[in-house]
Design an enzyme around this catalytic site. Structure first.
Site, PDB file in Angstrom:
ATOM      1  N   SER A  61       0.828  -1.212   0.000  1.00  0.00           N
ATOM      2  CA  SER A  61       0.000   0.000   0.000  1.00  0.00           C
ATOM      3  C   SER A  61       0.863   1.263   0.000  1.00  0.00           C
ATOM      4  O   SER A  61       2.017   1.256   0.443  1.00  0.00           O
ATOM      5  CB  SER A  61      -0.915   0.004   1.221  1.00  0.00           C
ATOM      6  OG  SER A  61      -1.686  -1.171   1.242  1.00  0.00           O
TER       7      SER A  61
HETATM    8  N1  SAM Z   1      -0.522  -4.342   3.928  1.00  0.00           N
HETATM    9  C1  SAM Z   1       0.192  -4.982   2.840  1.00  0.00           C
HETATM   10  C2  SAM Z   1       1.589  -4.458   2.688  1.00  0.00           C
HETATM   11  O1  SAM Z   1       2.009  -3.600   3.482  1.00  0.00           O
HETATM   12  O2  SAM Z   1       2.284  -4.930   1.778  1.00  0.00           O
HETATM   13  C3  SAM Z   1      -0.562  -4.837   1.564  1.00  0.00           C
HETATM   14  C4  SAM Z   1      -1.704  -5.749   1.495  1.00  0.00           C
HETATM   15  S1  SAM Z   1      -2.379  -5.970  -0.116  1.00  0.00           S
HETATM   16  C5  SAM Z   1      -3.084  -4.402  -0.453  1.00  0.00           C
HETATM   17  C6  SAM Z   1      -3.770  -7.012   0.310  1.00  0.00           C
HETATM   18  C7  SAM Z   1      -3.404  -8.423   0.631  1.00  0.00           C
HETATM   19  O3  SAM Z   1      -4.548  -9.091   1.121  1.00  0.00           O
HETATM   20  C8  SAM Z   1      -2.908  -9.227  -0.565  1.00  0.00           C
HETATM   21  O4  SAM Z   1      -1.637  -9.729  -0.310  1.00  0.00           O
HETATM   22  C9  SAM Z   1      -3.947 -10.344  -0.699  1.00  0.00           C
HETATM   23  O5  SAM Z   1      -3.407 -11.576  -1.145  1.00  0.00           O
HETATM   24  C10 SAM Z   1      -4.453 -10.439   0.726  1.00  0.00           C
HETATM   25  N2  SAM Z   1      -5.772 -11.076   0.879  1.00  0.00           N
HETATM   26  C11 SAM Z   1      -6.864 -10.994   0.075  1.00  0.00           C
HETATM   27  N3  SAM Z   1      -7.862 -11.726   0.586  1.00  0.00           N
HETATM   28  C12 SAM Z   1      -7.407 -12.291   1.740  1.00  0.00           C
HETATM   29  C13 SAM Z   1      -7.964 -13.146   2.742  1.00  0.00           C
HETATM   30  N4  SAM Z   1      -9.221 -13.598   2.685  1.00  0.00           N
HETATM   31  N5  SAM Z   1      -7.174 -13.511   3.790  1.00  0.00           N
HETATM   32  C14 SAM Z   1      -5.905 -13.086   3.882  1.00  0.00           C
HETATM   33  N6  SAM Z   1      -5.321 -12.280   2.977  1.00  0.00           N
HETATM   34  C15 SAM Z   1      -6.063 -11.878   1.923  1.00  0.00           C
END
Ligand code: SAM
Length: 215
Positions: A61
């Site tokens: 993000s």
């Molecule tokens: N906060 C992170 C960083 O600093 O890099 C960025 C997160 S990214 C915007 C969103 C993440 O949520 C992705 O890696 C995606 O694979 C994960 N995600 C999506 N659905 C999910 C779920 N049901 N459980 C866990 N992770 C999930």
């Protein structure tokens, strides 16, 4: 490249002018080496004012969004936090600097493995990570003082509200697939209170209580 100076510039030009005030949050953003949470080939871009790709169609993000969501959690230092969507692990590291312990869940196995390696090489001892559907939470470890969801959801997954402690705070981007708003939920003994904040755009939360698929 002088990464420390780039971090200082990030704080001065992207965070403070947009209203991030919490000294602990600003210091954590100055400390954590964001360039170590992406592929080497794009490390020079990490302190820019944007999200960046981390593989598997996912993103790290934007720095401002990480700072804002962390500030909304109002951390004092002794919290047990649940994070859904580890991604690169950068937000997790910021949280680990400011709390007692962080439990983080990532759906995509290889991303979780990369993040685990980074936590180890940066010597974070207060992070636990697992692969799975974070919309179900981590019931064996509940309740959590804070919950942060870093992927967008049509609404707040009910298991996560159940796993939030009384007087706990949960932050999540909610809305449609392509545009959302940050929602802060406070759970008290009298009920659940909702407060809406900035508009935002996150990749989807895929799972039983999120979106059904990635398209
Ligand atoms: N906060 C992170 C960083 O600093 O890099 C960025 C997160 S990214 C915007 C969103 C993440 O949520 C992705 O890696 C995606 O694979 C994960 N995600 C999506 N659905 C999910 C779920 N049901 N459980 C866990 N992770 C999930």
């Amino acid at each position: 490249m002088d990464y420390q100076e780039l971090r200082e510039q990030m704080v001065k030009t992207q965070l403070i002018p947009r209203g991030i005030r919490n000294p602990g949050v600003l210091d954590a953003m100055r400390r954590v080496p964001r360039h170590l949470f992406v592929d080497n080939s794009i490390a020079h871009k990490t302190y820019e004012d944007s999200a960046l790709p981390i593989g598997r169609g996912q993103t790290i993000s934007q720095p401002y969004m990480v700072a804002l969501m962390t500030e909304l959690l109002a951390l004092r230092g002794d919290e047990k936090i649940l994070e859904i969507g580890t991604g690169s692990g950068y937000q997790t590291a910021i949280l680990a600097e400011l709390s007692r312990e962080v439990y983080t869940i990532e759906r995509v196995g290889p991303l979780a493995e990369n993040a685990r390696g980074r936590f180890h090489s940066l010597s974070y001892e207060n992070i636990r990570i697992k692969t799975g559907d974070g919309t179900l939470g981590w019931p064996e470890e509940a309740p959590f003082d804070r919950i942060i969801i870093t992927a967008s959801s049509p609404d707040v997954p009910p298991p996560l509200i159940d796993q939030l402690a009384i007087d706990g705070i949960l932050v999540v981007p909610v809305g449609s697939r392509y545009s959302q708003q940050l929602l802060k939920i406070t759970k008290t003994k009298d009920g659940i209170f909702r407060e809406y904040h900035e508009p935002c755009v996150f990749v989807p939360l895929i799972g039983e209580y999120g979106w059904e698929n990635a398209d």
